[in-house]
Design a protein around this motif. Structure first.
Motif, PDB file in Angstrom:
ATOM      1  N   ALA A 288      43.122  35.112  41.931  1.00 34.04           N
ATOM      2  CA  ALA A 288      42.225  36.239  42.161  1.00 34.04           C
ATOM      3  C   ALA A 288      40.964  36.089  41.326  1.00 34.04           C
ATOM      4  O   ALA A 288      39.844  36.247  41.820  1.00 34.04           O
ATOM      5  CB  ALA A 288      42.940  37.551  41.830  1.00 34.04           C
ATOM      6  N   ALA A 289      41.147  35.742  40.058  1.00 34.02           N
ATOM      7  CA  ALA A 289      39.988  35.609  39.174  1.00 34.02           C
ATOM      8  C   ALA A 289      39.070  34.496  39.657  1.00 34.02           C
ATOM      9  O   ALA A 289      37.843  34.642  39.683  1.00 34.02           O
ATOM     10  CB  ALA A 289      40.463  35.341  37.747  1.00 34.02           C
ATOM     11  N   PHE A 290      39.670  33.375  40.060  1.00 36.67           N
ATOM     12  CA  PHE A 290      38.864  32.261  40.543  1.00 36.67           C
ATOM     13  C   PHE A 290      38.050  32.678  41.760  1.00 36.67           C
ATOM     14  O   PHE A 290      36.865  32.371  41.869  1.00 36.67           O
ATOM     15  CB  PHE A 290      39.766  31.078  40.893  1.00 36.67           C
ATOM     16  CG  PHE A 290      39.000  29.866  41.278  1.00 36.67           C
ATOM     17  CD1 PHE A 290      38.761  29.567  42.617  1.00 36.67           C
ATOM     18  CD2 PHE A 290      38.480  29.022  40.313  1.00 36.67           C
ATOM     19  CE1 PHE A 290      38.048  28.450  42.978  1.00 36.67           C
ATOM     20  CE2 PHE A 290      37.749  27.904  40.657  1.00 36.67           C
ATOM     21  CZ  PHE A 290      37.533  27.618  41.993  1.00 36.67           C
ATOM     22  N   THR A 291      38.707  33.394  42.683  1.00 36.63           N
ATOM     23  CA  THR A 291      38.013  33.833  43.893  1.00 36.63           C
ATOM     24  C   THR A 291      36.858  34.761  43.558  1.00 36.63           C
ATOM     25  O   THR A 291      35.798  34.704  44.183  1.00 36.63           O
ATOM     26  CB  THR A 291      38.982  34.539  44.843  1.00 36.63           C
ATOM     27  OG1 THR A 291      40.154  33.754  44.990  1.00 36.63           O
ATOM     28  CG2 THR A 291      38.361  34.770  46.191  1.00 36.63           C
ATOM     29  N   ILE A 292      37.083  35.633  42.564  1.00 41.44           N
ATOM     30  CA  ILE A 292      36.027  36.569  42.180  1.00 41.44           C
ATOM     31  C   ILE A 292      34.763  35.796  41.787  1.00 41.44           C
ATOM     32  O   ILE A 292      33.662  36.098  42.264  1.00 41.44           O
ATOM     33  CB  ILE A 292      36.492  37.471  41.019  1.00 41.44           C
ATOM     34  CG1 ILE A 292      37.587  38.421  41.502  1.00 41.44           C
ATOM     35  CG2 ILE A 292      35.334  38.261  40.448  1.00 41.44           C
ATOM     36  CD1 ILE A 292      38.177  39.285  40.407  1.00 41.44           C
ATOM     37  N   ILE A 320      41.091  43.779  43.951  1.00 45.13           N
ATOM     38  CA  ILE A 320      42.310  44.519  44.293  1.00 45.13           C
ATOM     39  C   ILE A 320      43.528  43.673  43.953  1.00 45.13           C
ATOM     40  O   ILE A 320      44.498  44.162  43.354  1.00 45.13           O
ATOM     41  CB  ILE A 320      42.322  44.880  45.792  1.00 45.13           C
ATOM     42  CG1 ILE A 320      41.065  45.638  46.169  1.00 45.13           C
ATOM     43  CG2 ILE A 320      43.561  45.679  46.135  1.00 45.13           C
ATOM     44  CD1 ILE A 320      40.935  45.875  47.651  1.00 45.13           C
ATOM     45  N   VAL A 321      43.447  42.390  44.322  1.00 43.71           N
ATOM     46  CA  VAL A 321      44.578  41.502  44.052  1.00 43.71           C
ATOM     47  C   VAL A 321      44.758  41.342  42.545  1.00 43.71           C
ATOM     48  O   VAL A 321      45.875  41.337  42.034  1.00 43.71           O
ATOM     49  CB  VAL A 321      44.348  40.126  44.714  1.00 43.71           C
ATOM     50  CG1 VAL A 321      45.493  39.198  44.404  1.00 43.71           C
ATOM     51  CG2 VAL A 321      44.179  40.286  46.204  1.00 43.71           C
ATOM     52  N   LEU A 322      43.637  41.277  41.833  1.00 43.72           N
ATOM     53  CA  LEU A 322      43.715  41.146  40.374  1.00 43.72           C
ATOM     54  C   LEU A 322      44.405  42.364  39.779  1.00 43.72           C
ATOM     55  O   LEU A 322      45.261  42.261  38.907  1.00 43.72           O
ATOM     56  CB  LEU A 322      42.298  40.990  39.804  1.00 43.72           C
ATOM     57  CG  LEU A 322      42.190  40.681  38.316  1.00 43.72           C
ATOM     58  CD1 LEU A 322      42.866  39.361  38.009  1.00 43.72           C
ATOM     59  CD2 LEU A 322      40.741  40.623  37.884  1.00 43.72           C
TER      60      LEU A 322
END
Lengths: 492, 482
Positions: A288-292, A320-322
């Protein structure tokens, strides 16, 4: 009264979008009035019924409907706080987007097809929001792919066909992975009715390596729609769809369905504690963090407005996933409330972008100079949306970041606030130039226009909602309070 | 009363065929009438089977004096119903499809014989009767294929004829061995007598091989795509949906009823492997097909693979709680495919009339030009792929459950790839259909009604998707469960 409420409300909510949708296909293409009346009244009716639903769930009524389709396969609808959260978002935004779409598609020749499938999309979204077990969820999740396909390919151009093919490649692949994972889980554990805190039979299952494998499969299947890296590739390509489609579906319904699914899996299938024990939350939060960050970096390089907004969505939905991946009620609240906040803010941006494109043919960022003077109302909406994305108070986004950061610190994940800060800075880097151009640069064109009010009011209203959600976050029935209710029931 | 009820579904189409032979001009009217009557009787029959506590009925002697035993259980009742429904819908479509008088008169005669043999096949209780049905079925099917009267039709029908005759011969050889060894042709009697010895095995292998040929299971599937592609649309529908299913039905009866003692892990796995290869090959060829009819025909090859995949699963789950769900899932998949594939072929027939061809690349803009047909194709395609809504989704879910439970990852992956492949070939078509139509395309007016295709597509998806639960109740009472 109670009987009707318990068994009739949920099917009625589904029918309130299904029946107008199917009926629209049978109308004559030239019959604008009938079509518009039908879809708008359908959307209104849905919002009304959802109001009743909110009241019912708040007072902890048991609203449930079942239908046995096959041995072991039961269609189950059950309204809990989380489903109401998502249903409310979808139905309110559907109403506004329908009004917008009426204005946007005035010159279109395929509006019957458009509105028919548009309504069916809402039915499928509501269906998966109200799903009470994984089987029903998967059924409607796949239906959502099918209902959105004709909308993505709507324009029929070579570009639209390409975009639709990419969309299908990703979503069908994700769908099959999801299907196999859920089937496997059901074989391992038994019926998969959602249970707050996790399904008991699953928690009692002895072979944890299988549980981990299935979890990965579920996240991959859901992650496609949710645009998690590296499954996000379809989202920027799907921007070839008409603006109402990009706005509602790809900023709200489809990506949220994926995120909603992940939230369900983490909280109501595995349960947050088991997920923590199995070490699943580390991987999830990392992706999630990487995608952000990745989404924001890609957004910086885009010159097309809608594509930049699409990459921004890739980044924002992962909040949201984070939130789901950080152990602790505060982070849960942050992730959940972002479901609503991101929805209203992003839809504001897409609707405004659509208005720019439709009235002024503005699609590239360099064409956005001085739009504040030519189209002030739309530009105000756009600016509020941009501020919300960055996280500037009092627009809704800052509440999310606050809770996420707080929750992460409580859980000892100190790198998360760093990621959030970098993301906020990146958001500012790709949104503030747009705001600057709109208000502080001289316009390229000096045409004074009178665009259709149907294209002006919806983004303004959603912008106001975004503002209100932030300003009145502490008020009863606010998205924040609702998210807190859900989290409280989960960690009970 | 029971005797009458049982024999009518066979007798009525037979009468229709004979009268069509004698009075060609009335063939069409009588054919349709016969179809409706047969459906009414069949519904009554299914209701009886559903309700009666003893769910098997025997017919006594055939009026003409041949000792034929007919029996119906839950599963055969469902296949009979499938056939009867298609009899009505396809007859209505065929009535509009065949214009020239010579074609018409030939069609209705052969059509009547086709359904006579189909219905008799589903409710036969003895092997010799079954052989006779298979022969009649083949001859009628080949004859119907030839109605296209083109060079390709002659070649394809010739190949089909040879394959069918070979299949029937192998079947007969197996039957002869059984009669020689056990002195009986009655399936119920033979069930008890068959044992794990070399003659039973030989008979089993011969009969299985013969039926595999007729059902176009990999690797003897080579005749099917050409044949189904070249036949007139309603005939292609009947071939894919019914003729192939009837042979699969018999394969299932062999494996799960008659030769149950011989159903070993290894033999079941052989069938499973063949099924897997069929799934993958069929999906691949459908994906690269240039013509719609070829796409549909290869899709049938793939579907035969899925149905055969149930054999190892059912073997493995004997006695477990997944057995009946799997058995019912197999029946549901067969029914769904029958309706969906027929719908697909009927729609292709309309497209051929409108465009003059069925080249997939030439169908841009189909969604706007022929919306109802396109919608039917989409629904039917969904049922075939196994996406919701529809019976295909439910049966595929249960199929996967069975494979996962067995930890058979080979099967699971094959099903996944097959599903993706099917999704790919359907959406390749739909993407072309939704693209903007090129300028200058004009279509012929089509006199064929869109309703038959639409009704069948809706049946496969919405009806079988939401109201299929009684199937399991019927299946549970059949004599095939342990």
């Amino acid at each position: 009264m109670n009987e009707w409420l318990a068994h009739g409300l949920l099917p009625l909510i589904l029918l309130s979008s299904l029946i107008p949708g199917l009926t629209v296909f049978l109308l004559k293409e030239s019959n604008h009035l009938a079509r518009n009346v039908l879809v708008i009244s359908g959307a209104l009716l849905t919002v009304l019924l959802v109001g009743v639903l909110i009241w019912g769930v708040y007072h902890e009524y048991n609203l449930e409907v079942r239908w046995q389709l096959a041995p072991q396969l039961e269609l189950l609808f059950h309204a809990d706080a989380l489903s109401v959260f998502f249903v409310t978002l979808s139905s309110v935004l559907w109403l506004l987007t329908t009004i917008y779409a009426v204005g946007y598609l005035q010159k279109d020749k395929k509006t019957n097809r458009f509105f028919g499938f548009f309504s069916l999309c809402v039915t499928t979204t509501v269906g998966l929001a109200l799903a009470g077990n994984l089987f029903t969820f998967v059924l409607f999740y796949e239906l959502l792919t099918l209902a959105t396909f004709p909308l993505v390919i709507h324009k029929g151009s070579a570009e639209a066909v390409q975009g639709a093919k990419t969309y299908l490649k990703y979503t069908l692949f994700g769908g099959v992975v999801l299907l196999i994972s859920v089937v496997a889980l059901q074989v391992m554990v038994g019926p998969l009715a959602f249970q707050t805190g996790g399904i008991d039979a699953l928690k009692a299952y002895p072979y944890s390596q299988w549980l981990i494998l299935v979890f990965i499969g579920l996240i991959v299947g859901l992650g496609v729609k949710c645009a998690l890296f590296p499954l996000h590739g379809w989202l920027p390509k799907a921007m070839v769809a008409p603006a109402p489609v990009s706005a509602l579906l790809h900023a709200v319904a489809v990506v949220k369905a994926g995120a909603f699914g992940i939230v369900r899996v983490v909280y109501d299938v595995y349960g947050i504690e088991l997920a923590q024990q199995l070490g699943l939350l580390y991987g999830l939060s990392a992706i999630a963090a990487f995608t952000i960050i990745y989404g924001s970096l890609k957004a910086l390089r885009q010159t097309n407005l809608k594509v930049r907004l699409a990459w921004s969505t890739v980044s924002q939905v992962s909040y949201i996933v984070l939130g789901a991946a950080i152990f602790g009620a505060t982070a849960t609240v942050g992730g959940l409330v972002h479901l609503v906040h991101q929805g209203i803010t992003k839809i504001t941006l897409f609707l405004a972008a659509g208005t720019y494109a439709e009235t002024l043919k503005v699609t590239e960022i360099r064409q956005m100079d001085g739009l504040g003077r030519i189209m002030p109302a739309t530009s105000i909406a756009f600016t509020i949306g941009a501020l919300g994305m960055i996280g500037v108070p009092p627009v809704a986004g800052f509440v999310t970041k606050w809770y996420l950061a707080d929750g992460a610190i409580n859980a000892g994940m100190y790198w998360v606030p760093v990621v959030l800060m970098i993301s906020a800075l990146l958001n500012a880097a790709y949104f503030m130039p747009l705001v600057y151009r709109i208000w502080f640069k001289p316009p390229c064109q000096t045409i004074a226009l009178s665009p259709s009010p149907l294209l002006i009011w919806p983004p303004l209203i959603t912008a106001m909602l975004a503002l209100a959600a932030g300003l009145f976050a502490a008020a009863p029935y606010s998205p924040l309070e609702w998210a807190q209710l859900i989290a409280e029931r989960e960690y009970r | 009363m029971n005797n009458l009820l049982l024999s009518l579904p066979v007798f009525i189409p037979l009468m229709a065929a004979v009268v069509a032979l004698l009075i060609p001009k009335q063939g069409a009217l009588l054919g349709r009438l016969a179809a409706f009557l047969t459906l009414a009787i069949t519904v009554q029959l299914v209701a009886e089977v559903y309700q009666s506590t003893e769910l098997q009925m025997m017919a006594g002697n055939w009026p003409a004096g041949l000792a034929i035993k007919l029996q119906v259980d839950g599963i055969s009742a469902l296949f009979l119903l499938m056939s009867a429904v298609l009899y009505v819908v396809l007859s209505l479509y065929a009535n509009q499809y065949f214009h020239r008088l010579t074609q018409r008169s030939d069609f209705w005669v052969l059509w009547g014989f086709l359904f006579t043999s189909l219905h008799a096949l589903f409710i036969s209780g003895d092997l010799f009767n079954l052989y006779f049905c298979l022969e009649l079925l083949s001859v009628s099917a080949v004859g119907l294929t030839l109605l296209s009267a083109s060079r390709d039709a002659f070649k394809a029908a010739g190949r089909y004829l040879i394959v069918s005759l070979l299949g029937s011969l192998l079947f007969l050889a197996g039957v002869a061995i059984l009669i020689a060894k056990f002195g009986a042709a009655d399936i119920h009697l033979l069930k008890e007598l068959v044992a794990n010895d070399s003659q039973s095995w030989l008979a089993f292998l011969l009969m299985n091989a013969g039926l595999m040929l007729k059902a176009a299971l990999f690797p003897v599937h080579f005749w099917l795509p050409a044949t189904h592609a070249v036949a007139p649309a309603p005939v292609s529908a009947a071939l894919s949906a019914l003729v192939v299913k009837a042979c699969l039905f018999l394969i299932m009866r062999l494996w799960l009823e008659l030769f149950l003692p011989l159903l070993t892990h290894q033999s079941a796995m052989v069938m499973g492997s063949l099924g897997t290869l069929a799934i993958l090959l069929g999906a691949w060829q459908a994906l690269i097909a240039k013509r719609l009819k070829h796409l549909a025909a290869w899709s049938t090859v793939s579907q035969v693979g899925y149905l055969v995949l149930f054999i190892p699963l059912l073997h493995n789950h004997q006695g477990s709680e997944l057995y009946e769900p799997l058995l019912g899932a197999m029946v549901l998949m067969a029914l769904t495919h029958a309706f969906a594939k027929s719908s697909l072929f009927l729609c292709i027939g309309r497209i051929q009339h409108a465009y003059g061809h069925d080249e997939i690349e030439g169908l841009q803009g189909l969604a706007r030009l022929m919306p109802v047909t396109c919608f039917s194709i989409a629904l039917a395609g969904l049922a075939i792929i196994g996406l919701p809504p529809g019976g295909g989704f439910l049966s595929k879910w249960l199929l996967l459950s069975g494979a996962v439970e067995m930890k058979q990852w080979f099967y699971t992956i094959a099903i996944a790839i097959g599903t993706l492949g099917a999704g790919a070939y359907l959406f390749r078509l739909l993407c072309i259909a939704f693209a903007n139509q090129p300028p200058g395309v004009s279509l012929q007016r089509v006199t064929l009604s869109e309703s038959p295709g639409l009704v069948l597509a809706i049946g496969a998806t919405l009806v079988l998707g939401f109201f299929a639960y009684p199937i399991w109740q019927l299946v549970g009472s059949a004599g095939w469960s342990l």
